[in-house]
Every structure is written in structure tokens, then in C-alpha cells.
Design a protein around this motif. Structure first.
Motif, mmCIF file in Angstrom:
data_model
loop_
_atom_site.group_PDB
_atom_site.id
_atom_site.type_symbol
_atom_site.label_atom_id
_atom_site.label_comp_id
_atom_site.label_asym_id
_atom_site.label_seq_id
_atom_site.Cartn_x
_atom_site.Cartn_y
_atom_site.Cartn_z
ATOM 1 N N ARG A 23 0.826 -1.200 0.000
ATOM 2 C CA ARG A 23 0.000 0.000 0.000
ATOM 3 C C ARG A 23 0.865 1.257 0.000
ATOM 4 N N VAL A 24 1.934 1.227 0.772
ATOM 5 C CA VAL A 24 2.868 2.352 0.757
ATOM 6 C C VAL A 24 3.510 2.480 -0.616
ATOM 7 N N VAL A 30 3.952 5.063 -5.975
ATOM 8 C CA VAL A 30 3.980 4.884 -7.421
ATOM 9 C C VAL A 30 2.931 5.748 -8.117
ATOM 10 N N LEU A 31 1.703 5.750 -7.604
ATOM 11 C CA LEU A 31 0.613 6.443 -8.293
ATOM 12 C C LEU A 31 0.314 7.836 -7.760
ATOM 13 N N LYS A 85 -3.534 -5.347 -5.830
ATOM 14 C CA LYS A 85 -3.500 -6.778 -6.135
ATOM 15 C C LYS A 85 -2.683 -7.053 -7.398
ATOM 16 N N GLU A 86 -2.967 -6.315 -8.459
ATOM 17 C CA GLU A 86 -2.274 -6.572 -9.720
ATOM 18 C C GLU A 86 -0.803 -6.173 -9.649
ATOM 19 N N PHE A 87 -0.500 -5.102 -8.915
ATOM 20 C CA PHE A 87 0.886 -4.690 -8.737
ATOM 21 C C PHE A 87 1.646 -5.755 -7.956
ATOM 22 N N LEU A 145 13.229 1.831 -7.703
ATOM 23 C CA LEU A 145 12.146 1.030 -8.263
ATOM 24 C C LEU A 145 10.862 1.843 -8.318
ATOM 25 N N ILE A 146 10.577 2.558 -7.230
ATOM 26 C CA ILE A 146 9.360 3.365 -7.181
ATOM 27 C C ILE A 146 9.379 4.448 -8.252
ATOM 28 N N THR A 147 10.505 5.128 -8.380
ATOM 29 C CA THR A 147 10.610 6.184 -9.386
ATOM 30 C C THR A 147 10.444 5.630 -10.791
#
Length: 210
Positions: A69-70, A75-76, A93-95, A168-170
């Protein structure tokens, strides 16, 4: 940097297969590295024949120690804040399933590299950066990989990973932002779901056990 997620996941499994307990993040990395990499090597052929066994292992042993969730919020960003609860649940879920598949694919490329753990950098008592180097050998340059942990109510959780300075997040944030701007959040979620579904079909297309 398209290669960043694949490289990250290829050697990320050693992080968090055991229970977090009271160990510091760098101790977790060392303990699980020493316990897990020989296991991956020993079961490489079986995982290659039946990728779903690797999917199950990654899902059960590794991903519970990530805070999806974090990660999803990072990411979004505002797109997730503006989403409905149903959209949020579907994306998480899909992520999560995407990361399971990425682990499973990249782990098969493991070739017994040495993992060096460098001194920890603590931003504060709740946030820690564990730095490692993947020793390639053969004259190839080492790969730097950093794991960002935060202390949750359930223990230390990973909320980001970076390789050679690329987060990774970026990486996902820039890719997904383009898709959301062009086609909307539902289209992004649908594309992830379709990719996950096709991967499951592909993994059983050769007559392997489900």
C-alpha cells in the motif's frame, strides 16, 4: 531505465524470507542471504520446469514483508488518492502479482554472485537504508543495490529498492504516470491484469503442473 526492476528482483529474494522478529534490517539481509541463495541454487532446475512453484515460494516467503500500500501510494501518487477504494484494491493486487512474476523470472538468472552488505544508513529510528553490492566477478563491475526499510507495527518493511541509484518506485512512477495520463487508471489496472493472466497461461502452456 527498463532493466532496473528485473535486476532488482533477480537478487532481492535474499532479503526477507524469515520472520522479521527483532532483528535489524541489515541483520535480516545477511541472515536471509546466507540461508536463501543456496536454496535457490539447489532448486534452480525444479523452478525452471515448474515456475509456479517459484511463484508460490516468492508470494509466501518474500512479499509479505513488503508494504504494497505504501509502494502503491508512492507509485501512483495523486492518481491513487483520487481513485475509488475498489480501484485501489485492484491496483494493489495486480501490482503485487506483477512483482511475484518479476521475481520468479529474474531469480532463474541467479548465478551464485556474492552479496556484500555495507554499513547501514539510518535517517531516523524508523527509517533505514541497507546498502549492498552484488559482486559480479570476471572483471565485471559490482552492482550497487539499496533497500529502504521502515518500521511498521508488524516489524520492518521494504518500501523501495534502488539499483545503481535508480529507484524502483521512481521507475514505475514515471511509466505508470504516462499510462494513466493517456488512458486512465482503469486502463492501467486492466493492462496489469491482462499481463498477469497471460503469464499464468504461458507458464502452463507446455504441460507443466499447475
Amino acid at each position: 531505465m527498463k532493466r532496473a526492476p528485473i535486476l532488482v528482483f533477480g537478487l532481492l529474494l535474499p532479503l526477507l524470507v524469515v520472520a522479521v522478529e527483532a532483528k535489524a534490517p541489515d541483520q535480516l539481509v545477511r541472515t536471509v542471504t546466507d540461508q536463501t541463495l543456496p536454496l535457490i541454487k539447489a532448486n534452480h532446475d525444479e523452478y525452471t520446469r515448474d515456475p509456479k512453484k517459484l511463484y508460490v515460494m516468492v508470494d509466501r516467503e518474500v512479499l509479505p514483508y513488503f508494504d504494497f500500500r505504501v509502494m502503491a501510494r508512492s507509485v501512483l501518487g495523486r492518481h491513487l488518492r483520487e481513485a475509488t477504494e475498489e480501484q485501489r484494491e485492484r491496483f494493489v493486487k495486480e501490482f503485487r502479482d506483477l512483482l511475484v512474476r518479476t521475481y520468479a523470472t529474474a531469480l532463474l538468472k541467479y548465478t551464485n554472485q556474492e552479496v556484500r552488505i555495507l554499513p547501514v544508513r539510518a535517517a531516523d529510528e524508523k527509517t533505514v537504508l541497507v546498502r549492498t553490492e552484488i559482486v559480479q566477478g570476471g572483471g565485471a563491475p559490482n552492482i550497487s543495490m539499496n533497500y529502504s526499510f521502515y518500521r511498521s507495527d508488524d516489524g520492518w518493511k521494504v518500501y523501495d529498492v534502488s539499483i545503481e541509484g535508480v529507484s524502483l518506485i521512481t521507475n514505475y512512477r514515471s511509466t505508470y504516470a504516462e499510462k494513466v495520463h493517456a488512458h486512465g487508471l482503469d486502463a492501467l489496472i486492466a493492462s496489469l491484469a491482462d499481463a498477469n493472466r497471460r503469464a499464468q497461461v504461458d507458464s502452463t502452456a507446455t504441460g507443466q503442473k499447475p
